[in-house]
Motif scaffolding. Structure first.
Motif, mmCIF file in Angstrom:
data_model
loop_
_atom_site.group_PDB
_atom_site.id
_atom_site.type_symbol
_atom_site.label_atom_id
_atom_site.label_comp_id
_atom_site.label_asym_id
_atom_site.label_seq_id
_atom_site.Cartn_x
_atom_site.Cartn_y
_atom_site.Cartn_z
ATOM 1 N N ARG A 1 0.866 -1.176 0.000
ATOM 2 C CA ARG A 1 0.000 0.000 0.000
ATOM 3 C C ARG A 1 0.906 1.230 0.000
ATOM 4 O O ARG A 1 1.412 1.653 1.042
ATOM 5 N N THR B 1 9.002 10.042 8.505
ATOM 6 C CA THR B 1 7.877 9.149 8.798
ATOM 7 C C THR B 1 7.242 9.490 10.138
ATOM 8 O O THR B 1 7.829 10.165 10.969
ATOM 9 N N SER B 2 6.052 8.982 10.317
ATOM 10 C CA SER B 2 5.357 9.081 11.590
ATOM 11 C C SER B 2 4.830 7.693 11.911
ATOM 12 O O SER B 2 4.360 6.981 11.019
ATOM 13 N N GLU C 1 5.136 -0.492 8.503
ATOM 14 C CA GLU C 1 4.007 0.434 8.466
ATOM 15 C C GLU C 1 4.472 1.814 8.904
ATOM 16 O O GLU C 1 5.279 1.922 9.824
ATOM 17 N N PHE C 2 3.955 2.849 8.256
ATOM 18 C CA PHE C 2 4.208 4.220 8.689
ATOM 19 C C PHE C 2 3.280 5.169 7.959
ATOM 20 O O PHE C 2 2.598 4.795 7.009
ATOM 21 N N LYS C 3 3.264 6.382 8.438
ATOM 22 C CA LYS C 3 2.571 7.464 7.750
ATOM 23 C C LYS C 3 3.663 8.342 7.144
ATOM 24 O O LYS C 3 4.635 8.673 7.810
ATOM 25 N N ALA D 1 -0.473 13.486 3.605
ATOM 26 C CA ALA D 1 -0.153 12.343 4.466
ATOM 27 C C ALA D 1 -0.816 11.081 3.923
ATOM 28 O O ALA D 1 -1.987 11.102 3.534
ATOM 29 N N ARG D 2 -0.051 9.999 3.892
ATOM 30 C CA ARG D 2 -0.554 8.720 3.405
ATOM 31 C C ARG D 2 -0.149 7.611 4.362
ATOM 32 O O ARG D 2 0.941 7.647 4.940
ATOM 33 N N ASP D 3 -1.014 6.606 4.505
ATOM 34 C CA ASP D 3 -0.679 5.407 5.267
ATOM 35 C C ASP D 3 0.038 4.440 4.332
ATOM 36 O O ASP D 3 -0.469 4.130 3.250
ATOM 37 N N ILE D 4 1.194 3.961 4.763
ATOM 38 C CA ILE D 4 2.012 3.058 3.959
ATOM 39 C C ILE D 4 2.067 1.708 4.662
ATOM 40 O O ILE D 4 2.262 1.632 5.864
ATOM 41 N N LEU D 5 1.890 0.630 3.892
ATOM 42 C CA LEU D 5 1.967 -0.728 4.418
ATOM 43 C C LEU D 5 2.742 -1.576 3.413
ATOM 44 O O LEU D 5 2.344 -1.682 2.245
#
Length: 152
Positions: free
Chosen positions: A39, A59-60, A70-72, A79-83
């Motif tokens: 993602r 990252t957050s 996983e990170f934002k 801002a996007r959620d990354i997986l």
């Protein structure tokens, strides 16, 4: 214990190299095989891969787990959620000197790689400004793909 029952070394090596990068004030980047299992923002995928800055500043809520990273992150200010399944990480390296480790692509998400390849520099010959955003890292000029050297 049967070797098939052993946990993969890949997530442990990723965490170790992430820590090494941060301890030495380097910027950790990961190269990821971008398929349907990841993602990430599709508009930043080039040739089926994406390179991401996973530094603390970029990252957050970073979680380097055994199965997923996983990170934002911010891409173009959004801002996007990354997986990312750990099996899809192709390499982790320091932006500043290219030192890191590459991993073979795992075709089946249920299996893992046999042996990683280490690098002593040479992953990226391009040094670029870091804008503190987890957006994709710049790619080397065409024809100068990053190379890894196996060190034993």
């Amino acid at each position: 214990m049967d070797s098939n029952a052993l946990a993969s070394t890949r997530p442990y090596l990723i965490r170790a190299l992430y820590e090494w990068c941060t301890d030495n004030a380097f910027t950790p980047f990961i190269a990821v095989h971008a398929d349907e299992s990841v993602r990430v923002p599709n508009e930043y995928i080039k040739d089926g891969e994406i390179v991401l800055n996973i530094s603390f500043d970029a990252t957050s809520a970073l979680k380097l787990g055994n199965d997923y990273i996983e990170f934002k992150g911010r891409f173009g200010g959004v801002a996007r959620d990354i997986l990312i399944p750990v099996n899809r990480v192709l390499a982790i390296y320091a932006r500043e000197n290219g030192q890191g480790m590459a991993f073979p692509l795992v075709q089946n998400l249920d299996e893992d790689a046999e042996e990683p390849t280490t690098s002593s520099g040479g992953i990226s010959s391009t040094v670029v400004a870091d804008h503190g955003d987890a957006g994709p890292a710049p790619r080397p000029p065409p024809g100068s793909r990053p190379t890894l050297t196996r060190v034993k």
